[in-house]
Design an enzyme around this catalytic site. Structure first.
Site, short mmCIF file in Angstrom:
data_model
loop_
_atom_site.label_atom_id
_atom_site.label_comp_id
_atom_site.label_asym_id
_atom_site.label_seq_id
_atom_site.Cartn_x
_atom_site.Cartn_y
_atom_site.Cartn_z
N PHE B 111 -20.90 -17.11 12.39
CA PHE B 111 -20.93 -15.86 13.15
C PHE B 111 -22.24 -15.11 12.88
O PHE B 111 -22.63 -14.92 11.73
CB PHE B 111 -19.74 -14.98 12.77
N LYS B 161 -26.86 -13.56 2.82
CA LYS B 161 -25.97 -12.54 2.31
C LYS B 161 -25.50 -12.83 0.88
O LYS B 161 -25.42 -11.92 0.05
CB LYS B 161 -24.74 -12.42 3.23
#
Lengths: 180, 570
Positions: B111, B161
């Site tokens: 995503f 991340k």
């Protein structure tokens, strides 16, 4: 690579058309894409490109690029390439001042009882037979681009099932080391 | 000291002296936004990531310090691509931090995943995908080093991340060796033999021109340029990227060359016997038809990027150096051309015959866009910074605003990015809050990035915007009128849709409108009296107004078209 030419056998016959750049790059992921992308977006044509780790350490790789000298002035190619942060050094090898070699593999259809002529070709060209079965043989030649071209022409008399050339690698002739 | 990768990123930015980040958070960059709360760095929350990029550019161009933008992965990153490309074309130092999906998810079409280092390879000076949390300080330090040295440019740092969330042992590179950039050599000492060869060309010249470009600004060479020009009396032209590097009021300044350049500047380049090219790159908008450009001129080309040498025009002497260093080397009296009296009398004849002109405005309107720009300039304090979008209004602003100081003209040159003006003005004002900042915009450009006025209002960044509203995509309209037999295809925008005053008010700004000269003066006065919120003025200008002089695309600069008012004189 605007009009990609994966390999042109006649490069060796017209030395003015190409330059050999030996490019030392940092061995980091994406470096090959940076170099190839630069050639693509600037419209510089590549005849062949070979890349492998260099002698220094695992930190660096050497890319040998055969550039179409008619697609852009060499100084532009070198100038733009040297701006890539991962490019450490560039040597412009004039074909007459360089040792150039490439590797060729070719699989030829030939029956067991009909190989004499082919074996003569193999013997006279300095190639070697590296694989055999009942209806074909695979040859290998490590030599100058011209020698590979010559063998390829000889093989026109046979049914070539597959042929693959690596593109050339090059180093300066001893006593001719010059850096761009 | 153990800290998270996110903390290390913010700490690294603090180490680089960053005072403001323009950005917008999202999933992949979310961990970095937490330590930002504890940082001294100001964050300006944009409404669209493209705005963050242009703000970083405006900040950099106004202050001379690198601008910083931070966005999330995927669409956040792709939205800022236009600004990165713009900064690349104009050699503007910005650092862009993008969040990336977690390392293990890279390559899985996760995503909001996109290959932003791949996408921006050709439009950044360099980019990094950080693969080890311990490498974050090095990547940030290297990004700032690369962005600001040599020929400046945008550098992107892509941070997965999981690395932002991992722990690392804090360190910061203190030497260039620790940046680990073995292939990066941004500067070399200019060869003395080349400097001397150039001096000989200058001594032998009779019709020299100082062709100054953005590189003269980047190297902060304005004092040296002024001294050199005054000592040698060589005429100066300032390209679109160099406006302000040499005072417009100075008698040696002929103004802007190129497609919409001043007649004397264009023609002086054409007739020159020597171009002293200082940080300019023979852009097609300057040269016109390259084979017909400055046919009698020898060329000295000073550029810090040697790939610019001989790229478009072969130089007789190519010097790899920043502009300032070379001008300092030329301080000696031995660098003096022959007597230039004949050259100057020729140039002055061109200047007198073909100054920049426009049809005189009528009291009742519609307004002349050039008159609006002149009126704003006359009422603005010294040092006012002007930004623009791209098109007719940009050319008029460059032509009619008198630039006296470096870093007061901020526009999109190489890329020609419509919508640059408003966010660039916000970035400039954030970096120079002491300055008045005007965005001279077009109605087409304004509609592309106007939402950033919400940012400006929310963040207390009171810029002023002058929309030269001619209800058209004016430059395209001009070409269709002149070169497509007045067949107007998809260029009409309407003066009233949107209602710019209501739109400005809806965004928390003061909205004003002016349709005639009296309203124009009143609106400018009112705008000048407002210092706390952004102001937008909808100036209703004449749709048929065109930019002159003009050299048609691909034509020789010899075939320059002057304003119709001057044509009988030709």
């Amino acid at each position: 690579m605007n009009t990609p030419e994966p390999f042109l056998g006649d490069v060796a016959h017209s030395p003015v058309r190409h330059h050999i750049l030996s490019v030392m790059v940092e061995n980091k992921s994406g470096v090959l894409a940076r170099v190839a992308g630069l050639f693509a977006r600037r419209g510089f044509n590549i005849f062949s490109l070979a890349v492998a780790p260099a002698e220094t350490s695992a930190r660096f790789s050497r890319i040998t690029i055969v550039v179409d000298a008619e697609s852009a002035p060499l100084e532009q190619v070198v100038g733009q390439l040297s701006k890539l942060v991962n490019v450490v050094s560039i040597s412009d090898l004039a074909p007459k001042d360089a040792i150039e070699r490439e590797l060729m593999l070719a699989t030829i259809r030939t029956n067991v009882d009909d190989r004499t002529g082919l074996l003569d070709v193999v013997g006279s060209s300095g190639a070697a037979i590296v694989d055999v079965d009942s209806h074909s043989v695979t040859l290998m030649l490590a030599g100058t681009p011209a020698a590979c071209d010559a063998l390829e022409r000889e093989l026109d008399n046979y049914e070539t099932l597959e042929l693959h050339r690596t593109g050339r690698v090059a180093l300066p002739r001893l006593g001719k080391r010059a850096s761009a | 000291m153990k800290i998270t990768g996110a903390q290390a990123l913010i700490k690294s930015l603090e180490h680089e002296g960053v005072e403001v980040i323009f950005g917008l958070p999202g999933g992949a960059i979310l961990p970095v936004y937490d330590p930002l709360l504890d940082s001294t760095i100001r964050h300006v929350l944009v409404r669209h990531e493209q705005g963050a990029g242009h703000m970083a550019e405006g900040y950099a161009l106004a202050t001379g310090r690198p601008g910083v933008a931070m966005v999330t992965s995927g669409p956040g990153a792709t939205n800022i691509v236009t600004a990165i490309s713009n900064a690349h074309m104009d050699s503007t130092p910005i650092v862009i931090i993008t969040g990336q999906v977690a390392s293990a998810a890279i390559g899985t079409d996760a995503f909001q995943e996109c290959d932003i280092t791949g996408i921006t390879m050709g439009i950044t000076k360099h980019n990094f995908l950080v693969r080890d949390v311990q490498d974050i300080p090095r990547a940030v330090a290297a990004a700032f080093h690369i962005a600001t040295t040599g020929r400046p440019g945008p550098v992107l740092v892509d941070l997965p991340k999981d690395l932002a969330q991992s722990m690392m042992e804090w360190w910061y590179p203190s030497t260039l060796e620790e940046l680990d950039l073995p292939g990066y050599q941004p500067t070399v000492a200019a060869a003395p033999s080349l400097i001397e060869a150039a001096e000989a060309l200058i001594r032998d010249s009779h019709r020299p021109v100082l062709y100054t470009g953005g590189g003269a600004l980047k190297s902060e060479a304005w004092d040296e340029l002024l001294a050199f020009a005054e000592r040698t009396q060589i005429p100066v032209v300032t390209t679109l990227m160099a406006r302000g590097v040499f005072p417009d009021s100075h008698p040696l300044n002929l103004g802007m060359p190129g497609m919409h350049g001043v007649y004397a500047a264009v023609t002086a380049l054409q007739r020159a016997d020597l171009l002293i090219t200082l940080g300019a790159r023979f852009d097609d908008r300057v040269t016109g038809k390259v084979s017909a450009f400055a046919p009698d001129a020898k060329v000295i080309h000073v550029d810090i990027d040697s790939a610019e040498h001989h790229k478009v025009r072969r130089a007789d002497v190519a010097i790899r150096s920043d502009v300032r260093t070379v001008l300092r080397a030329w301080e000696s009296d031995r660098v003096t051309p022959a007597n230039l009296d004949d050259w100057w009398s020729q140039i002055n004849e061109w200047r007198e015959r073909y100054p920049l002109v426009y049809d005189p405005p009528t009291e009742e309107g519609p307004l002349r866009p050039q008159a609006v720009i002149e009126a704003i300039a006359q009422s603005s304090p010294e040092g006012t910074i002007v930004t623009s979008g791209v098109g007719q209004h940009q050319m008029w602003a460059s032509q009619f605003w008198p630039f006296e100081e470096p870093r007061t003209w901020i526009n999109s040159g190489g890329a020609g990015t419509m919508g640059f003006g408003v966010p660039a003005a916000i970035g400039a004002k954030a970096g120079r809050p002491d300055r008045t900042v005007w965005c001279i915009d077009g109605d087409g450009c304004f509609q592309m990035t106007a939402q950033e006025l919400v940012t400006a209002r929310a963040e207390g960044i009171p810029i002023k915007v002058a929309i030269l509203n001619n209800a058209y995509l004016g430059m395209v309209r001009q070409w269709q009128e002149m070169f497509y037999e007045e067949r107007y295809s998809e260029v009409y925008l309407s003066p009233d849709l949107p209602d710019y005053v209501k739109w400005a008010e809806a965004m928390g700004c003061v909205g004003l409108r002016a349709t005639n000269l009296a309203e124009m003066r009143a609106a400018i006065d009112k705008a000048n009296s407002i210092h706390d919120v952004p102001v937008v003025i909808d100036f209703r200008t004449d749709s048929s107004e065109k930019v002159f002089p003009m050299v048609a695309a691909g034509a020789s600069n010899d075939d320059i078209m002057v304003h119709p008012l001057q044509r009988s004189a030709q």
